[in-house]
Design a protein around this motif. Structure first.
Motif, short mmCIF file in Angstrom:
data_model
loop_
_atom_site.label_atom_id
_atom_site.label_comp_id
_atom_site.label_asym_id
_atom_site.label_seq_id
_atom_site.Cartn_x
_atom_site.Cartn_y
_atom_site.Cartn_z
N LYS A 100 4.36 -5.94 -37.19
CA LYS A 100 3.95 -4.56 -37.72
C LYS A 100 2.55 -4.23 -37.13
O LYS A 100 2.45 -3.09 -36.86
CB LYS A 100 4.02 -4.44 -39.15
N THR A 135 4.33 -2.27 -26.06
CA THR A 135 4.16 -2.59 -27.34
C THR A 135 5.14 -3.83 -27.55
O THR A 135 5.11 -4.39 -28.62
CB THR A 135 4.99 -1.59 -28.05
N PRO A 149 19.96 -1.78 -37.91
CA PRO A 149 19.74 -1.94 -39.35
C PRO A 149 20.91 -1.03 -40.09
O PRO A 149 21.25 -1.42 -40.95
CB PRO A 149 18.42 -1.24 -39.72
N GLU A 150 21.55 0.11 -39.28
CA GLU A 150 22.57 0.63 -40.00
C GLU A 150 23.96 -0.13 -39.93
O GLU A 150 24.76 0.14 -40.46
CB GLU A 150 22.65 1.99 -39.26
N TYR A 189 13.23 -4.42 -34.43
CA TYR A 189 13.84 -3.32 -34.08
C TYR A 189 12.97 -2.02 -34.67
O TYR A 189 12.70 -1.00 -33.97
CB TYR A 189 15.11 -3.09 -34.87
N ARG A 190 12.34 -2.49 -35.92
CA ARG A 190 11.48 -1.44 -36.71
C ARG A 190 10.18 -1.05 -35.96
O ARG A 190 9.78 0.21 -35.92
CB ARG A 190 11.35 -1.75 -38.10
N TYR A 191 9.32 -2.19 -35.57
CA TYR A 191 8.31 -1.85 -35.07
C TYR A 191 7.93 -1.89 -33.57
O TYR A 191 7.07 -1.52 -33.09
CB TYR A 191 7.11 -2.97 -35.59
N ARG A 192 9.02 -2.37 -32.87
CA ARG A 192 8.79 -2.41 -31.39
C ARG A 192 10.01 -1.34 -30.95
O ARG A 192 9.84 -1.23 -29.58
CB ARG A 192 9.07 -3.73 -30.92
N GLY A 193 11.02 -1.14 -31.35
CA GLY A 193 11.89 -0.11 -31.00
C GLY A 193 13.06 -0.93 -30.27
O GLY A 193 12.73 -2.23 -30.15
N THR A 194 14.10 -0.27 -29.71
CA THR A 194 14.69 -0.94 -28.83
C THR A 194 14.37 -1.59 -27.61
O THR A 194 14.88 -2.60 -26.98
CB THR A 194 16.31 -0.20 -28.63
N GLU A 195 13.17 -0.77 -26.93
CA GLU A 195 12.69 -1.37 -25.81
C GLU A 195 11.65 -2.39 -26.20
O GLU A 195 10.40 -2.32 -25.94
CB GLU A 195 12.04 -0.27 -25.41
N ARG A 204 2.29 0.26 -31.90
CA ARG A 204 3.78 -0.22 -32.36
C ARG A 204 4.44 1.07 -32.60
O ARG A 204 3.94 2.16 -32.77
CB ARG A 204 3.65 -0.92 -33.67
N VAL A 205 5.84 0.74 -32.42
CA VAL A 205 6.44 2.07 -32.61
C VAL A 205 6.94 2.37 -33.77
O VAL A 205 6.78 1.80 -34.81
CB VAL A 205 7.90 1.40 -31.98
#
Lengths: 371, 351
Positions: A43, A368, A337-338, A356-362, B337-338
């Protein structure tokens, strides 16, 4: 917020990061044990501040992730019974069992309730004497005292309609198990500060001795974690292996003796299956024989004919630090998450959910992603 | 007009000892329903009966109309800082305001659960009237239904609203462009945490009150001051994070914000820490984010600071031309961060 803001201070964090870079002369692999620490690292981007030679790998300290699928299947079957009010912490509601999750049972008409404390479940049992109230008691040493207190209270109140489905895990045997694996790469541990706030850290001294590995009891804020890394790297650079405590504002060597007494009264140490990892000797807590009447598994008989199949989730490899979330072919595509394929994508302490939440799919985006 | 009580709210005119609660017959189309409408609902709302008409007849206006609808199922009905009635007016008025429209007329659909105390209904409708009067709207049409006990949780409200957009006003995600300054109108997360605190019976030294408020006046002042407002979004469900994400994805731009600049009250931050929630995702009911040209951002902030609802307005970031990842935040320790869209439900039934 006192005791929080000063541990999230940007200038202090960057000063520590520079200090770590100054003392680092070679590669080190450290494991943060607790999922709460993993989330803080991802995070706040703590790993982005560290020199490239330091690799943080994420440990098994996510209680939701290590709860066996057979326990989830039992929970689903009990929760679907019409006489049952099934209470759980929020994270467990979305963990997939073999066929569905607890939210699915709720949607089908089951009385499934999210609670913030096991004591809420005891109150619900008091208020609904004609119903069976079952609490899904999962977690590490951190949640054990409250769960023990709930059984203690239910016993004192003579509640015949309260029981617990117990799947409790213990940290020190898991650390031993990781260190004992032939392909272990972990050279130092940041131990979970909140577990130690309850249990103290005396249990870790023999592990440090036996395996010649530094263990630093560490908190959960960015400055805590960077201090933990600093202490751990200092030891490794100097060739020392000692037990140290970074989290002195919350943790003493002896821990909370009242909580420990309560845990020993209500629970017994048992062999425990860890989802994705397998059975680890003496790594769990089960209800003591005197409190067997509060054991939901006994009360509801043989339930949960689980296939025990894990599907595609590689949670075991994630939680032992062998793979990173981005290494999983389903990460961010078929597993989100879904639509989680496994617990690490669900839990607020799961490594996949954090990435997934803080870095995204990339996750490999250089801007990041971790070094 | 009804009598007025000491605190200036009209006194409920129905003999409450007769039927202190909603009965199924209140929705039956008969005498009881007409009494409920004529003696309670219409006077409380300050609305006039449409007579025997089935529809409100409005004068046609020049220019463009904005039209929106929203349903309100908040639990509990009353919470610190407001009730479902305030939300039902502010929610729809604010949705109109976010398109640059001045709200004019609202419809009110009420779904009452058998057993709802009429005194509660009265209080809620009076709140709607107060909020409506402050926002300058009229209630022009409505509907009332009653459902069996256990099938409605007290009261559900739907409001639809019509508003007029002045010539030259063009506010939409498509106008957001790299270089725009991102401004939030006030501190984050109050409404969601007020609901959560009252639902979980959490008490704090300073109680958290909902921020439910009409945003229309602040928006109109921005426009009158000549600010070229590119886009507006109220920060309801999903909070700031979801609003930014939606706009960035829709417009194919990137948004960068700074954690250190986000306004969050100490009590809200503390409550979020305790409950494991992130204020970035917690709903507000009286806050918006706006995208304005960087050259006008100081002026926009000056204008907003003149309104009580936006006195804490602050610059939180900027729009860049790198669309992936859509939204990123510089954390308090200086790493990036994202910011992802909310997954699942963080707080159910908060509006």
């Amino acid at each position: 917020m006192k005791y929080v803001d000063e541990y999230r201070d940007g200038a202090t964090a960057q000063q520590l990061a520079r200090a770590i870079a100054r003392i680092t002369t070679r590669e080190h692999t450290l494991m943060e044990v607790c999922g709460g620490q993993t989330h803080a690292i991802v995070k706040y981007g703590i790993d982005q501040l560290l020199p490239g030679q330091i690799r943080l790998i994420h440990g098994p300290g996510c209680p939701v992730c290590v709860t066996p699928i057979a326990v989830i299947d039992k929970a689903l079957e009990i929760a679907a019974r019409p006489e049952v009010i099934f209470c759980s912490f929020g994270d467990m509601l979305r963990v997939p069992g073999s066929r569905q999750d607890l939210l699915g049972v709720k949607a089908d008409g089951g009385d499934v309730r999210m609670v913030y404390s096991p004591m809420d479940a005891v109150r619900i049992a008091q208020d609904n004497p004609q119903r069976e109230v079952v609490f899904l008691a999962v977690g590490f040493e951190t949640t054990a005292p409250a769960n023990a207190m709930a059984v203690h209270q239910a016993s004192a109140l003579g509640l015949g309609n309260f029981s617990m489905l117990v799947s409790h895990v213990l940290v020190p045997p898991a650390i031993e198990s990781i260190l004992g694996a032939p392909d272990n790469r972990v050279q130092g541990f940041l131990a979970a500060g909140h577990v130690c706030a309850v249990m103290g850290y005396w249990e870790y001294a023999p592990i440090v001795e036996r395996h010649r590995v530094p263990i630093v009891v560490t908190g959960f804020e960015p400055v805590d974690i960077l201090q933990g890394v600093y202490l751990c790297v200092t030891q490794l650079e100097q060739g020392r292996a000692e037990l140290e405590n970074q989290y002195t504002r919350a943790v003493s060597e002896a821990g909370n003796s009242q909580a420990q007494t309560l845990i020993r009264t209500i629970f017994r140490t048992v062999p425990q299956h860890w989802r994705g990892i397998g059975e680890i000797a003496s790594s769990g807590l089960g209800l003591a024989p005197e409190y067997a009447g509060f054991d939901a598994e006994q009360r509801f008989g043989a339930v949960g004919r689980s296939s025990g199949e894990e599907g595609e989730c590689i949670s075991g490899e994630i939680m032992q630090g062998r793979k990173r979330p981005g290494d999983c072919p389903t990460f961010g595509s078929r597993c989100t998450p879904e639509h989680p394929l496994g617990a690490p994508m669900v839990s607020s302490e799961g490594a996949c959910a954090a990435y997934y939440r803080y870095r995204g799919t990339e996750v490999n985006d250089p801007e990041t992603a971790s070094p | 007009m009804s009598d007025t009580s000491a605190n200036n709210l009209p006194v409920c005119p129905l003999p409450l000892d007769d039927h202190p609660c909603v009965l199924l017959a209140h929705g039956g189309g008969g005498r009881l329903m007409h009494r409920l409408l004529d003696e309670l609902i219409l006077p409380a709302l300050g609305a006039e009966s449409a007579g025997a008409h089935d529809a409100a007849v409005l004068e046609a206006t020049e220019g463009r109309l904005a039209f929106t609808t929203d349903s309100f199922v908040v639990n509990p009905l009353f919470f610190p800082g407001g009730n479902i009635g305030h939300l039902a007016v502010h929610g729809t008025v604010n949705d109109l305001a976010m398109s640059g429209a001045i709200a004019k007329q609202l419809s009110v659909g009420l779904i009452l659960e058998e057993g709802l105390p009429l005194a509660d209904l009265w209080r809620i409708l009076c709140s709607m009237r107060e909020a409506g009067a402050a926002a300058g709207i009229r209630f022009v049409t409505g509907d009332t239904k009653v459902v069996d006990r256990g099938k409605g949780d007290g009261l559900f409200v739907n409001t639809s609203g019509l508003g007029v957009i002045a010539d030259g006003v063009d506010i939409r995600p498509g106008r957001v462009q790299p270089g725009d300054t991102v401004i939030v109108s006030g501190d984050l997360g109050r409404h969601g945490m007020a609901i959560m605190a009252s639902r979980e019976r959490l008490s704090f030294e300073t109680p958290i009150r909902s921020d439910s408020a009409d945003l229309g006046t602040a928006v109109q002042t921005l426009l009158r001051a000549g600010i070229d407002v590119h886009c507006l979004r109220d920060l309801t469900r999903g909070g700031l994070a979801s609003a930014l994400h939606e706009i960035a994805v829709a417009t194919r731009v990137g948004i960068r914000i700074e954690q250190a600049r986000l306004p969050v009250a100490e009590t809200v931050a503390g409550a979020c820490e305790m409950l494991g929630l992130d204020p970035l995702y917690v709903a507000c009911e009286g806050r918006f984010v706006t995208f304005v040209p960087a050259a006008q951002s100081d002026q926009a902030l000056d204008v907003l600071h003149g309104h009580a609802v936006a006195e804490q307005a602050t610059r939180i970031g900027e729009v860049i031309d790198t669309p992936r990842p859509p939204v990123t935040m510089t954390s308090s320790i200086g790493a990036r961060r994202v910011i992802d869209m909310l997954s699942g439900e963080q707080l159910p039934r908060i509006c």
